[in-house]
Design a protein around this motif. Sequence first.
Motif, PDB file in Angstrom:
ATOM      1  N   LEU A 266      -5.067 -36.007  -9.496  1.00 36.51           N
ATOM      2  CA  LEU A 266      -3.779 -35.993 -10.190  1.00 36.51           C
ATOM      3  C   LEU A 266      -3.701 -37.049 -11.280  1.00 36.51           C
ATOM      4  CD1 LEU A 266      -1.850 -35.975  -6.823  1.00 36.51           C
ATOM      5  CD2 LEU A 266      -1.937 -34.038  -8.388  1.00 36.51           C
ATOM      6  N   ALA A 267      -2.739 -37.049 -12.118  1.00 38.19           N
ATOM      7  CA  ALA A 267      -1.729 -36.040 -12.395  1.00 38.19           C
ATOM      8  C   ALA A 267      -2.034 -35.515 -13.797  1.00 38.19           C
ATOM      9  CB  ALA A 267      -0.331 -36.645 -12.347  1.00 38.19           C
ATOM     10  N   TYR A 268      -2.697 -34.444 -13.883  1.00 37.10           N
ATOM     11  CA  TYR A 268      -3.177 -33.928 -15.166  1.00 37.10           C
ATOM     12  C   TYR A 268      -2.693 -32.514 -15.450  1.00 37.10           C
ATOM     13  CZ  TYR A 268      -6.348 -37.616 -13.640  1.00 37.10           C
ATOM     14  OH  TYR A 268      -6.862 -38.800 -13.155  1.00 37.10           O
TER      15      TYR A 268
ATOM     16  N   PHE B 296      10.884 -38.402 -16.431  1.00 43.17           N
ATOM     17  CA  PHE B 296      11.924 -37.374 -16.403  1.00 43.17           C
ATOM     18  C   PHE B 296      11.503 -36.111 -15.652  1.00 43.17           C
ATOM     19  CE2 PHE B 296      12.600 -40.063 -20.138  1.00 43.17           C
ATOM     20  CZ  PHE B 296      13.836 -40.588 -19.794  1.00 43.17           C
ATOM     21  N   PHE B 297      10.436 -36.219 -14.863  1.00 36.61           N
ATOM     22  CA  PHE B 297       9.985 -35.121 -14.012  1.00 36.61           C
ATOM     23  C   PHE B 297      10.457 -35.395 -12.587  1.00 36.61           C
ATOM     24  CE2 PHE B 297       6.128 -33.574 -11.438  1.00 36.61           C
ATOM     25  CZ  PHE B 297       6.724 -32.353 -11.161  1.00 36.61           C
ATOM     26  N   ASP B 298      11.116 -34.421 -11.979  1.00 36.63           N
ATOM     27  CA  ASP B 298      11.547 -34.539 -10.589  1.00 36.63           C
ATOM     28  C   ASP B 298      10.327 -34.336  -9.701  1.00 36.63           C
ATOM     29  OD1 ASP B 298      13.060 -34.702  -8.254  1.00 36.63           O
ATOM     30  OD2 ASP B 298      13.515 -32.563  -8.280  1.00 36.63           O
ATOM     31  N   SER B 299       9.567 -35.397  -9.509  1.00 38.27           N
ATOM     32  CA  SER B 299       8.288 -35.348  -8.797  1.00 38.27           C
ATOM     33  C   SER B 299       8.451 -35.486  -7.289  1.00 38.27           C
ATOM     34  CB  SER B 299       7.369 -36.455  -9.308  1.00 38.27           C
ATOM     35  OG  SER B 299       7.850 -37.718  -8.871  1.00 38.27           O
ATOM     36  N   ASP B 300       9.686 -35.462  -6.795  1.00 36.88           N
ATOM     37  CA  ASP B 300       9.955 -35.635  -5.371  1.00 36.88           C
ATOM     38  C   ASP B 300       9.476 -37.014  -4.911  1.00 36.88           C
ATOM     39  OD1 ASP B 300      10.973 -34.840  -2.896  1.00 36.88           O
ATOM     40  OD2 ASP B 300       9.094 -33.922  -2.262  1.00 36.88           O
ATOM     41  N   ALA B 301       9.663 -38.006  -5.780  1.00 37.53           N
ATOM     42  CA  ALA B 301       9.278 -39.404  -5.502  1.00 37.53           C
ATOM     43  C   ALA B 301       7.787 -39.534  -5.226  1.00 37.53           C
ATOM     44  CB  ALA B 301      10.112 -39.995  -4.368  1.00 37.53           C
ATOM     45  N   SER B 302       6.984 -38.861  -6.039  1.00 35.41           N
ATOM     46  CA  SER B 302       5.532 -38.903  -5.887  1.00 35.41           C
ATOM     47  C   SER B 302       4.983 -40.304  -6.129  1.00 35.41           C
ATOM     48  CB  SER B 302       4.890 -37.937  -6.888  1.00 35.41           C
ATOM     49  OG  SER B 302       3.486 -38.093  -6.913  1.00 35.41           O
ATOM     50  N   VAL B 303       3.915 -40.662  -5.391  1.00 32.78           N
ATOM     51  CA  VAL B 303       3.245 -41.923  -5.665  1.00 32.78           C
ATOM     52  C   VAL B 303       2.572 -41.888  -7.036  1.00 32.78           C
ATOM     53  CG1 VAL B 303       2.891 -42.531  -3.247  1.00 32.78           C
ATOM     54  CG2 VAL B 303       1.117 -41.263  -4.459  1.00 32.78           C
ATOM     55  N   MET B 304       2.494 -40.698  -7.640  1.00 29.54           N
ATOM     56  CA  MET B 304       1.901 -40.537  -8.971  1.00 29.54           C
ATOM     57  C   MET B 304       2.944 -40.734 -10.066  1.00 29.54           C
ATOM     58  SD  MET B 304      -1.126 -40.227  -7.968  1.00 29.54           S
ATOM     59  CE  MET B 304      -1.870 -40.108  -9.585  1.00 29.54           C
ATOM     60  N   GLU B 305       4.056 -41.330  -9.711  1.00 28.30           N
ATOM     61  CA  GLU B 305       5.178 -41.677 -10.577  1.00 28.30           C
ATOM     62  C   GLU B 305       6.123 -40.500 -10.737  1.00 28.30           C
ATOM     63  OE1 GLU B 305       3.987 -44.070 -13.976  1.00 28.30           O
ATOM     64  OE2 GLU B 305       3.019 -45.497 -12.633  1.00 28.30           O
TER      65      GLU B 305
ATOM     66  N   LEU C 197       3.665 -30.148  -5.064  1.00 25.27           N
ATOM     67  CA  LEU C 197       2.839 -29.871  -6.247  1.00 25.27           C
ATOM     68  C   LEU C 197       1.576 -30.722  -6.199  1.00 25.27           C
ATOM     69  CD1 LEU C 197       2.339 -28.527  -8.996  1.00 25.27           C
ATOM     70  CD2 LEU C 197       3.681 -30.399 -10.034  1.00 25.27           C
ATOM     71  N   ASP C 198       1.709 -32.006  -5.872  1.00 25.09           N
ATOM     72  CA  ASP C 198       0.544 -32.878  -5.716  1.00 25.09           C
ATOM     73  C   ASP C 198      -0.402 -32.303  -4.663  1.00 25.09           C
ATOM     74  OD1 ASP C 198       1.765 -34.748  -7.449  1.00 25.09           O
ATOM     75  OD2 ASP C 198       2.485 -36.000  -5.800  1.00 25.09           O
TER      76      ASP C 198
ATOM     77  N   GLY D  55      -5.496 -29.559  -2.875  1.00 26.15           N
ATOM     78  CA  GLY D  55      -6.080 -28.523  -2.030  1.00 26.15           C
ATOM     79  C   GLY D  55      -5.510 -28.492  -0.626  1.00 26.15           C
ATOM     80  N   LEU D  56      -4.316 -29.031  -0.438  1.00 23.47           N
ATOM     81  CA  LEU D  56      -3.726 -29.106   0.897  1.00 23.47           C
ATOM     82  C   LEU D  56      -2.763 -27.976   1.203  1.00 23.47           C
ATOM     83  CD1 LEU D  56      -3.109 -32.948   1.061  1.00 23.47           C
ATOM     84  CD2 LEU D  56      -5.101 -31.635   1.824  1.00 23.47           C
ATOM     85  N   VAL D  57      -2.155 -27.394   0.181  1.00 26.31           N
ATOM     86  CA  VAL D  57      -1.248 -26.259   0.376  1.00 26.31           C
ATOM     87  C   VAL D  57      -1.577 -25.188  -0.654  1.00 26.31           C
ATOM     88  CG1 VAL D  57       0.627 -27.706   1.295  1.00 26.31           C
ATOM     89  CG2 VAL D  57       0.595 -27.132  -1.140  1.00 26.31           C
ATOM     90  N   GLY D  58      -1.219 -23.968  -0.310  1.00 23.33           N
ATOM     91  CA  GLY D  58      -1.412 -22.861  -1.234  1.00 23.33           C
ATOM     92  C   GLY D  58      -0.254 -22.746  -2.211  1.00 23.33           C
ATOM     93  N   PRO D  59      -0.405 -21.923  -3.232  1.00 27.16           N
ATOM     94  CA  PRO D  59       0.637 -21.803  -4.251  1.00 27.16           C
ATOM     95  C   PRO D  59       1.974 -21.310  -3.705  1.00 27.16           C
ATOM     96  CG  PRO D  59      -1.080 -20.156  -4.579  1.00 27.16           C
ATOM     97  CD  PRO D  59      -1.564 -21.085  -3.519  1.00 27.16           C
ATOM     98  N   THR D  60       1.960 -20.494  -2.662  1.00 29.57           N
ATOM     99  CA  THR D  60       3.226 -19.984  -2.118  1.00 29.57           C
ATOM    100  C   THR D  60       4.037 -21.067  -1.424  1.00 29.57           C
ATOM    101  OG1 THR D  60       2.172 -19.299  -0.053  1.00 29.57           O
ATOM    102  CG2 THR D  60       2.303 -17.643  -1.832  1.00 29.57           C
ATOM    103  N   GLN D  61       3.429 -22.213  -1.134  1.00 29.69           N
ATOM    104  CA  GLN D  61       4.128 -23.307  -0.460  1.00 29.69           C
ATOM    105  C   GLN D  61       4.762 -24.299  -1.437  1.00 29.69           C
ATOM    106  OE1 GLN D  61       0.407 -23.772   2.024  1.00 29.69           O
ATOM    107  NE2 GLN D  61       1.935 -24.549   3.463  1.00 29.69           N
TER     108      GLN D  61
END
Length: 195
Positions: A16-18, A43-52, A76-77, A82-88
């Motif tokens: 991440l985060a690219y 200004f991205f609602d990253s769900d309080a990601s450690v990636m800022e 999204l992270d 590779g931990l969750v699929g796109p539907t999640q």
Amino acid sequence: NSTLSVMGQEVGHRWLAYLQFRDVNGKRSGELLGRDDAHWSFFFDSDASVMEGNDIADLGGGSFRTTGTVQRYSLLDQYAMGLVGPTQVPKFFYVESPRNVQPPRERDAAPRTGVTFNGTRRDVLIDDVIAEMGSRVPASADASKTFRQAYVYVVARGRTAPAEEVAKLDRIRREFQAFFSQATDGRMTLDTRLR
């Protein structure tokens, strides 16, 4: 930030985060990205990601407030890891053309709670990311869920590592394993033992 969240960010740079996405005009966009195009935008609602980025509350009427920072890897992270699929991955958003930012912040600023601003909410789907980046390879069903990490304390030739410093490093190592598990919702294991 704490020692553990900074370590989470540095480990997160493996994946991440690219991410870019196809915007509402059908064009490739980097609006999710902030500092060095390798962290999430303020200004991205990253769900309080450690990636800022931040956890951003939509107050309605084009008003927003940051409410959380650097706590976890968002879904999204986790997709990129590779931990969750796109539907999640639920719909997420960024704020376009932010204005009236108090206290002032730019897109590449470090996360901070309590910042208010106005702008246009732009929702993004994981399909918009996949349209520009392609599907995650390997898919989550086949991606590794264990990540190995070694800790090394380096001293000059002829010197001995101070026992208290080695103990501190060992404490951080153990605590980071627990933090990493919590930050990935238990979907990835960090193994720091030497074999």
